[in-house]
Design an enzyme around this catalytic site. Structure first.
Site, PDB file in Angstrom:
ATOM      1  N   ASP A  96      -2.394   6.717  -2.880  1.00 54.22           N
ATOM      2  CA  ASP A  96      -2.492   7.080  -1.529  1.00 54.22           C
ATOM      3  C   ASP A  96      -1.190   7.821  -1.209  1.00 54.22           C
ATOM      4  OD1 ASP A  96      -4.975   5.968  -1.587  1.00 54.22           O
ATOM      5  OD2 ASP A  96      -4.534   4.079  -0.501  1.00 54.22           O
ATOM      6  N   GLU A 101       1.045   9.537  -2.801  1.00 54.85           N
ATOM      7  CA  GLU A 101       0.948  11.024  -3.191  1.00 54.85           C
ATOM      8  C   GLU A 101       0.212  11.951  -2.285  1.00 54.85           C
ATOM      9  OE1 GLU A 101       2.058  10.250  -7.959  1.00 54.85           O
ATOM     10  OE2 GLU A 101      -0.050   9.935  -7.222  1.00 54.85           O
ATOM     11  N   ASP A 115      -1.118  11.193   0.956  1.00 53.43           N
ATOM     12  CA  ASP A 115      -0.203  11.270   1.909  1.00 53.43           C
ATOM     13  C   ASP A 115       1.084  12.495   2.155  1.00 53.43           C
ATOM     14  OD1 ASP A 115      -1.864   9.537   3.047  1.00 53.43           O
ATOM     15  OD2 ASP A 115      -0.377   7.532   2.650  1.00 53.43           O
ATOM     16  N   SER A 123     -11.594   9.838  11.352  1.00 53.87           N
ATOM     17  CA  SER A 123     -10.438   9.357  10.508  1.00 53.87           C
ATOM     18  C   SER A 123      -9.512   9.213  11.709  1.00 53.87           C
ATOM     19  CB  SER A 123      -9.939  10.460   9.645  1.00 53.87           C
ATOM     20  OG  SER A 123     -10.846  10.882   8.776  1.00 53.87           O
ATOM     21  N   LYS A 176      -5.523  -2.571   8.478  1.00 57.48           N
ATOM     22  CA  LYS A 176      -6.351  -1.183   8.021  1.00 57.48           C
ATOM     23  C   LYS A 176      -6.675  -1.665   6.808  1.00 57.48           C
ATOM     24  CE  LYS A 176      -6.404   3.652   7.782  1.00 57.48           C
ATOM     25  NZ  LYS A 176      -7.147   3.850   6.306  1.00 57.48           N
ATOM     26  N   LYS A 224      -4.328   0.560  18.342  1.00 60.55           N
ATOM     27  CA  LYS A 224      -5.322   1.275  18.958  1.00 60.55           C
ATOM     28  C   LYS A 224      -5.228   0.887  20.534  1.00 60.55           C
ATOM     29  CE  LYS A 224      -8.444  -0.293  16.100  1.00 60.55           C
ATOM     30  NZ  LYS A 224      -9.860  -0.814  15.714  1.00 60.55           N
ATOM     31  N   CYS A 275      -4.907  -6.942 -36.219  1.00 62.56           N
ATOM     32  CA  CYS A 275      -5.018  -7.818 -35.092  1.00 62.56           C
ATOM     33  C   CYS A 275      -4.234  -8.926 -35.015  1.00 62.56           C
ATOM     34  CB  CYS A 275      -6.476  -8.143 -35.345  1.00 62.56           C
ATOM     35  SG  CYS A 275      -6.964  -9.498 -34.055  1.00 62.56           S
ATOM     36  N   CYS A 278      -6.637 -12.417 -35.711  1.00 65.69           N
ATOM     37  CA  CYS A 278      -7.307 -12.383 -37.062  1.00 65.69           C
ATOM     38  C   CYS A 278      -6.760 -11.720 -38.096  1.00 65.69           C
ATOM     39  CB  CYS A 278      -8.900 -12.332 -36.937  1.00 65.69           C
ATOM     40  SG  CYS A 278      -9.190 -10.683 -36.821  1.00 65.69           S
TER      41      CYS A 278
END
Length: 668
Positions: A31, A33, A35, A81, A112, A285, A403, A406
Site C-alpha cells: 500500500d 509503494e 501511495d 474513495s 479505516k 470525517k 528432510c 524423516c
C-alpha cells in the site's frame, strides 16, 4: 525524462496496480509503494495542471464492475474513495479548512478497515440488495446471496424504516484468515496473500457455502441514504444501527479541534497492533450530515472526509537462527528467528524466508542484521539485509538437502521455487494426506473432521491412508477414550468410513494426493485405464496419451505407484475391500470427447456445477477461461467478459437447450 513522458508512465503504472488491487484482488506492491506513486502523480499534476486528463488515476475511483461476480446493479449513491493524507500538517490543514467553511464543525475519527466496500439496501426493514463498489460511480455487483451468510449482516431490522442504505467494509479477522489459509494448504490449493484479498475473493464467490465457511465479518461506517426517518449526525446513524444489532466501526471519537483530531489519529496508530483485524489508516470525517451535504464531493472523493495513512514502521534486528520446518504438504519452509523488536504495538521475533530463491535474493545468513516490517500492519516480513553491519564469517544460508523430519532426500519441483520432502511416510505430512483423503472432492467421508484426524494421528491410530479402514478394529478403545465422542458419534463415523469403500476409483486416486493430479485429472486418468491396477502398471508413454496429463504429471504418477510404501498401502486397501475400479455413470457417452467448454452467466435449468458434470459425463472438459482452444462457450443470462472474448475469437456460443440437444443427437 520530460514531465509528459513521466506523467504517461505513472498513469500506466498506477492503472496496472489499480486493476491488480481492485479487480483482481491480487496486488503486487505494498500500500505504501502505491501511495508513493500516487503522491508523485499528484505533485506532477499540481506543477503541470494542463497534463491532467479525465482518465488520470487521481480523477476516478479505482475499480470496475465485473459481471462474472454477479448481476450488475446501478448505484443509488456513488461509492467514492477518500482523499489520502500522510502528515500531521495535512490533517491540520483539513480541519482548518472545514472550520473556515463551516460553523463550529464536529469531526469523527475512526478506524479505516482494510477490506472490501459493500452497500446494503433495506426496504421496510428487509434486506433487498447487497452491492459491491464496482466502478464506484455507476455500477456495482449484486452479491446479495453471499452477503446474507455473513454473520454481521442483518436480514431484517428491529426498527424498520421506509428505505435505508448503509455502507460498510467486509473483512476477515486475522484468526479466520489463518484458518482459511490452513484449509487451503491442507487441500493443496493456493493460499491467500492477506486478509483483504481473501475477503474480496470470498465475497465474489459463486458458492455461498464457501462464503459462509470462510467466516467473513462486516463493520458499517456510513448511512448513505434514508427515507422515513432522519439522522442529524453521523453518530446518530451509528446509534440507530447499533440498536438494530448492526456492528459499526469500533472506538470512534467525536472531536472539535485539530489537536483533538490528531490525538485520536495517534491513539488509533498506537492501538492498531492490538486489533484482531487489519486497518490501513484512520478516517477523519464531518459529523453533521447538513455540513456534508453543503460541501458535496468531487468526481472521486467527498470534500468532507480524509483518510490518514500511517507511515510504515521498520526496525533492525539480528538473525539468531534460521529454523527449517516441514509443512503438511511436504514443503520445506525456512523461518528467520531474530532478536525481538516492537512493531505496530506488538513484539515480533520471527518471519518466514519462504524458500531458497528468496534467501538467495536477500543474501541473508545467520548473524546478519535485517530490516523488519509488518505487511498490512500484521505479518512480520524482512525487507533487506543491512550489508554494512555484516560481521566476518557470516554467509548466505542454504537449505539442507534432506528432510529435517524423516531424513529423505528433498526434491525441487520443476518450474517452482518449492523444495519438498517426497516421502509419503514423513510424519509431518500424514495429517495433510489424511485430511485431503477424506475431503469432499476425494473420498467424501462426512464427519471426519480435522480435530479427529489430528488426535488419531497423535495417538498412533493412523499412520497412513489404509489405517483409516481398520479403525473399526479399535472401536472399543475409541469409545472408551472418547477420541471421536461417545458410542453414537463413533459408530456414525465408522459407518461413514465403511460406506466410503464403495466410492469411485477416481475419488480414491484424488485422495492419494499425487502432485499435479487433481480431481479433473483423476477422472480423465481413470476413464482411460478403468482400474487402479491398470493405472499402476501403465508406463509414461501410455499416461501422456490421457488428455491433460503431461510428462510432469505422468512422472508423479509413476513415482507414486513405484514407491514400496505406497504398494503396501494399496495392498492393505484391497484387503479391506476398498473399490479400485471406475464406476461407469448411467447415460455417459463420448459425445464431447476432445472438446473444451467454458461456462458463464446464470443458467436457468441447472447450476454451473451440474452443467460441468453433464459435460464431463459425456467426455468433455470444462475450463475456467476462454482461449483459442475453447470449443464452445455455454452462456446463460448476464454473461459478461467471457462472452465478449468468445465472440471476438469466433468461438461458438450455445445455451442450455443446445447443449442438451447435442447430447440427445448423439443418443439418437
Amino acid at each position: 525524462m520530460s514531465s509528459l513522458k513521466r506523467y504517461e508512465e505513472l498513469c500506466s503504472i498506477i492503472h496496472y496496480h489499480m486493476d491488480r488491487y481492485y479487480n483482481q484482488d491480487n496486488p503486487e506492491i505494498t500500500d505504501r509503494e502505491y501511495d508513493e506513486l500516487m503522491m508523485e502523480l499528484r505533485a506532477l499534476e499540481k506543477e503541470n495542471p494542463k497534463l491532467v486528463t479525465p482518465d488520470s488515476p487521481t480523477q476516478k475511483v479505482g475499480g470496475s464492475a465485473k459481471r462474472e461476480a454477479g448481476v450488475l446493479v446501478r448505484h443509488n449513491v456513488p461509492m467514492l474513495s477518500l482523499q489520502d493524507v500522510f502528515s500531521k500538517e495535512e490533517v491540520f490543514d483539513f480541519v482548518t479548512d472545514m472550520q473556515e467553511q463551516l460553523t463550529d464543525p464536529e469531526f469523527v475519527v475512526e478506524y479505516k478497515i482494510d477490506g472490501l466496500s459493500l452497500v446494503l439496501r433495506y426496504e421496510e426493514g428487509v434486506l433487498k440488495l447487497a452491492e459491491t463498489r464496482g466502478d464506484g460511480i455507476n455500477f456495482g455487483e449484486d452479491v446479495t446471496a453471499n452477503a446474507k451468510v455473513i454473520k454481521d449482516v442483518k436480514k431484517k431490522l428491529k426498527q424498520p424504516l421506509e428505505y435505508l442504505e448503509i455502507r460498510g467494509e467486509v473483512y476477515m479477522t486475522n484468526e479466520d484468515f489463518q484458518k482459511v489459509n490452513e484449509r487451503q494448504e491442507l487441500a493443496g490449493k493456493r493460499t491467500f496473500a492477506n486478509p483483504r484479498n481473501c475477503a474480496a475473493g470470498t465475497l465474489r464467490q459463486l458458492d455461498t457455502a464457501v462464503t459462509k465457511e470462510r467466516g467473513l465479518s462486516m463493520f458499517v461506517f456510513n448511512v448513505q441514504q434514508v427515507r422515513g426517518g432522519t439522522f442529524e449526525t453521523h453518530t446518530d446513524g451509528y446509534d440507530y444501527l447499533k440498536k438494530q444489532g448492526i456492528p459499526v466501526i469500533e472506538d470512534y471519537r467525536v472531536c472539535r479541534t485539530a489537536e483533538e483530531v490528531w490525538e485520536a489519529v495517534c491513539a488509533i496508530g498506537e492501538n492498531r497492533g492490538n486489533l484482531p483485524y487489519d486497518i490501513d489508516g484512520a478516517v477523519v470525517k464531518l459529523n453533521r450530515i447538513a455540513d456534508r451535504e453543503l460541501l458535496g464531493a468531487t468526481s472521486k472523493v467527498p470534500r468532507w472526509a480524509v483518510a490518514y495513512k500511517y507511515p510504515p514502521e521498520e526496525k533492525e534486528a539480528k538473525i539468531l537462527d534460521i529454523e527449517v520446518s516441514v509443512g503438511r504438504t511436504g514443503r520445506i519452509t525456512p523461518t528467520a528467528v531474530f532478536e525481538p523488536v516492537r512493531l505496530c504495538g506488538t513484539n515480533v521475533s520471527r518471519a518466514t524466508l519462504h524458500n531458497q530463491d528468496f534467501i538467495d535474493q536477500l543474501d541473508v545468513g545467520i548473524g546478519d542484521y535485517v530490516r523488519v516490517y509488518k505487511s498490512g500492519e500484521i505479518i512480520p516480513k524482512i525487507r533487506e539485509v543491512v550489508k554494512e553491519r555484516r560481521e566476518a564469517g557470516v554467509h548466505r544460508f542454504v537449505l539442507p538437502d534432506t528432510c529435517p523430519v524423516c531424513g529423505t532426500k528433498t526434491v525441487r519441483e520443476k518450474d517452482t521455487a518449492d523444495i519438498r520432502c517426497p516421502s509419503p511416510a514423513c510424519p509431518a505430512q500424514i495429517e495433510r494426506r489424511i485430511i485431503n483423503f477424506v475431503s469432499r472432492d476425494a473420498m467424501d467421508i462426512k464427519g471426519f473432521g480435522t480435530v479427529y484426524i489430528e488426535e488419531l494421528v497423535r495417538r498412533g491410530f493412523i499412520r497412513d491412508i489404509a489405517d483409516i479402514f481398520v479403525l473399526k478394529n479399535h472401536r472399543s478403545q475409541l469409545i472408551e477414550e472418547g477420541i471421536i465422542g461417545k458410542e453414537k458419534n463413533t459408530d456414525k463415523l465408522l459407518d461413514a468410513i465403511e460406506g466410503a469403500k464403495q466410492r469411485d476409483a477416481y475419488q480414491l486416486l484424488t485422495g492419494f494426493g499425487i502432485p499435479n493430479v487433481g480431481k479433473a485429472a483423476a477422472k480423465a486418468v481413470m476413464k482411460q485405464f478403468g482400474t487402479i491396477d491398470a493405472l499402476a502398471a501403465a508406463g509414461t508413454e501410455q499416461l501422456v496419451e490421457v488428455p491433460d496429463i503431461g510428462e510432469v504429471s505422468a512422472g508423479c504418477i509413476r513415482s507414486f505407484f513405484e514407491d514400496e510404501t505406497n504398494k503396501e498401502m494399496l495392498r492393505r486397501l484391497k484387503e479391506e475391500g476398498v473399490n479400485m475400479n471406475r464406476i461407469a455413470q448411467e447415460g455417459e457417452s463420448e459425445r464431447f470427447k476432445g472438446l473444451t467448454f467454458v461456462i458463464t452467466g446464470t443458467l436457468s435449468d441447472m447450476d454451473r456445477k451440474q452443467a460441468a458434470g453433464l459435460i464431463e459425463k459425456n467426455g468433455g472438459k470444462v475450463s475456467g477461461s476462454v482461449s483459442k482452444k475453447t470449443s464452445y462457450l455455454l452462456a446463460g443470462e448476464n454473461a459478461g467478459s467471457k462472452l465478449t472474448k468468445a465472440e471476438n475469437l469466433g468461438i461458438p456460443v450455445i445455451g442450455e437447450q443446445e447443449l442438451l440437444q447435442m447430447i440427445q443427437d448423439e443418443k439418437e
